[in-house]
Design an enzyme around this catalytic site. Structure first.
Site, PDB file in Angstrom:
ATOM      1  N   HIS A   1       0.835  -1.196   0.000  1.00  0.00           N
ATOM      2  CA  HIS A   1       0.000   0.000   0.000  1.00  0.00           C
ATOM      3  C   HIS A   1       0.874   1.252   0.000  1.00  0.00           C
ATOM      4  O   HIS A   1       1.946   1.268   0.621  1.00  0.00           O
ATOM      5  CB  HIS A   1      -0.898   0.027   1.239  1.00  0.00           C
ATOM      6  CG  HIS A   1      -1.703  -1.210   1.433  1.00  0.00           C
ATOM      7  ND1 HIS A   1      -2.594  -1.683   0.503  1.00  0.00           N
ATOM      8  CD2 HIS A   1      -1.738  -2.093   2.471  1.00  0.00           C
ATOM      9  CE1 HIS A   1      -3.150  -2.796   0.956  1.00  0.00           C
ATOM     10  NE2 HIS A   1      -2.648  -3.067   2.140  1.00  0.00           N
TER      11      HIS A   1
ATOM     12  N   HIS B   1       3.351  -7.574   1.783  1.00  0.00           N
ATOM     13  CA  HIS B   1       2.676  -8.449   2.737  1.00  0.00           C
ATOM     14  C   HIS B   1       1.566  -9.246   2.074  1.00  0.00           C
ATOM     15  O   HIS B   1       1.101  -8.912   0.984  1.00  0.00           O
ATOM     16  CB  HIS B   1       2.083  -7.625   3.888  1.00  0.00           C
ATOM     17  CG  HIS B   1       0.990  -6.689   3.441  1.00  0.00           C
ATOM     18  ND1 HIS B   1       1.248  -5.454   2.911  1.00  0.00           N
ATOM     19  CD2 HIS B   1      -0.362  -6.812   3.453  1.00  0.00           C
ATOM     20  CE1 HIS B   1       0.118  -4.846   2.596  1.00  0.00           C
ATOM     21  NE2 HIS B   1      -0.888  -5.652   2.919  1.00  0.00           N
TER      22      HIS B   1
ATOM     23  N   ARG C   1      -1.298  -4.874  -6.207  1.00  0.00           N
ATOM     24  CA  ARG C   1      -0.938  -6.289  -6.241  1.00  0.00           C
ATOM     25  C   ARG C   1       0.373  -6.471  -7.000  1.00  0.00           C
ATOM     26  O   ARG C   1       0.531  -5.997  -8.125  1.00  0.00           O
ATOM     27  CB  ARG C   1      -2.028  -7.112  -6.942  1.00  0.00           C
ATOM     28  CG  ARG C   1      -3.347  -7.171  -6.208  1.00  0.00           C
ATOM     29  CD  ARG C   1      -4.270  -8.217  -6.837  1.00  0.00           C
ATOM     30  NE  ARG C   1      -5.637  -8.007  -6.413  1.00  0.00           N
ATOM     31  CZ  ARG C   1      -6.568  -7.374  -7.125  1.00  0.00           C
ATOM     32  NH1 ARG C   1      -6.272  -6.914  -8.327  1.00  0.00           N
ATOM     33  NH2 ARG C   1      -7.781  -7.218  -6.659  1.00  0.00           N
TER      34      ARG C   1
END
Length: 315
Positions: A97, A172, A192
């Site tokens: 993110h 993650h 992604r």
């Protein structure tokens, strides 16, 4: 309503990796056996919780935030946090993110996303991906381009009760067989990097976001350890799991009766185990596993009774 708890009805999101644990563990009425996310306390446009009680029953949380700002007493422009429960019946995509600065420029004013996970339950040997082994951006990109995932990704075995702080920029993923309560900034921006070459029921692969993902990933990886502290309030053990500029997150383990002072900030509460009651000058409110509610600013002193585990968060 400043002296009443604000109970919320969650919103459910179906996911390719979702399952049915949200029904089996929390008795939620989920839309399908591929339900991956319970957006329990959310004012994000992509899924807003609904007020379940009191004079504002039926309002979306974002509407309550805009119409009754005195209940929150926050300087934030938008409701700042989002609480989820995730059921990973399959591996989530490997993702990252952005931070606020990057997201505001590249994602139409969306917030960045720093988050944290409390492991509610998991299968024996379940793993998360937390970080990577690349020493430089160039090496990171080379390993991604070559598909050297086993060499690149860092895997960590987890157990119930573990806690992980996941700042923006951290590579993650949740692994198969894990359920978590996630506290995060109110953002739905995810890049992604790898999705195991999966296809949906129409044979299509999900979109990857390699350029942005590589750009925002922290290299080398920084293992963000959150230092915890424990205090006792009556019959409740209060464990502070993380506290920073984005959020403070605590676990309350209650056994008996505890008297708490008036909250100094609006406070998000999620019952993850047990049952009991919350009481203040307005009355007594039953609590069961799966309840999510907000203690507004001005709620006043209150008493917690029963055998309960809660995750508590605030700005």
């Amino acid at each position: 309503m400043a002296n009443q708890p604000i109970f919320l009805e969650p919103v459910f999101q179906e996911r390719i990796w979702g399952g049915k644990q949200l029904r089996e563990q929390f008795n939620y009425d989920i839309p399908s056996d591929r339900t991956g996310e319970c957006w329990a306390v959310s004012a994000h446009p992509n899924g807003q919780s609904i007020v379940h009680n009191g004079p504002y029953k039926g309002l979306k949380l974002g509407e309550l935030w805009d119409q009754q700002p005195q209940l929150f007493g926050s300087s934030a422009v938008k409701f700042p946090l989002l609480t989820k429960i995730l059921d990973a019946s399959d591996d989530l995509s490997v993702q990252v993110h952005p931070d606020d600065a990057y997201a505001l420029v590249n994602e139409n004013g969306e917030l960045g996303k720093t988050e944290c996970w409390y492991i509610l339950g998991c299968e024996p040997g379940a793993e998360i991906i937390y970080g990577h082994h690349a020493a430089s951006k160039e090496q990171f990109k080379q390993m991604v381009d070559a598909g050297e995932w086993d060499k690149l990704l860092t895997r960590v075995t987890v157990k119930q009760g573990d806690f992980f702080y996941v700042p923006s920029g951290t590579l993650h993923a949740l692994g198969k067989g894990i359920q978590v309560l996630e506290t995060q900034q109110s953002s739905d921006t995810t890049y992604r990097i790898y999705d195991y070459d999966r296809t949906d029921d129409k044979g299509a692969k999900r979109e990857l976001h390699l350029d942005k993902g590589i750009e925002v990933t922290t290299v080398p990886h920084v293992d963000a350890k959150a230092s915890s502290s424990i205090e006792t309030v009556g019959g409740t053990e209060v464990t502070t799991l993380v506290s920073n500029n984005f959020f403070t997150v605590q676990k309350w383990t209650a056994d008996g009766e505890s008297n708490f002072p008036a909250p100094v900030k609006f406070t998000i509460c999620s019952v993850i185990e047990g049952n009991g009651e919350l009481a203040n000058e307005t009355g007594s409110y039953p609590l069961v596993k799966g309840d999510h509610f907000i203690l507004p600013l001005g709620f006043g002193e209150f008493t917690l009774r029963g055998k309960l585990e809660l995750i508590i968060s605030h700005e």
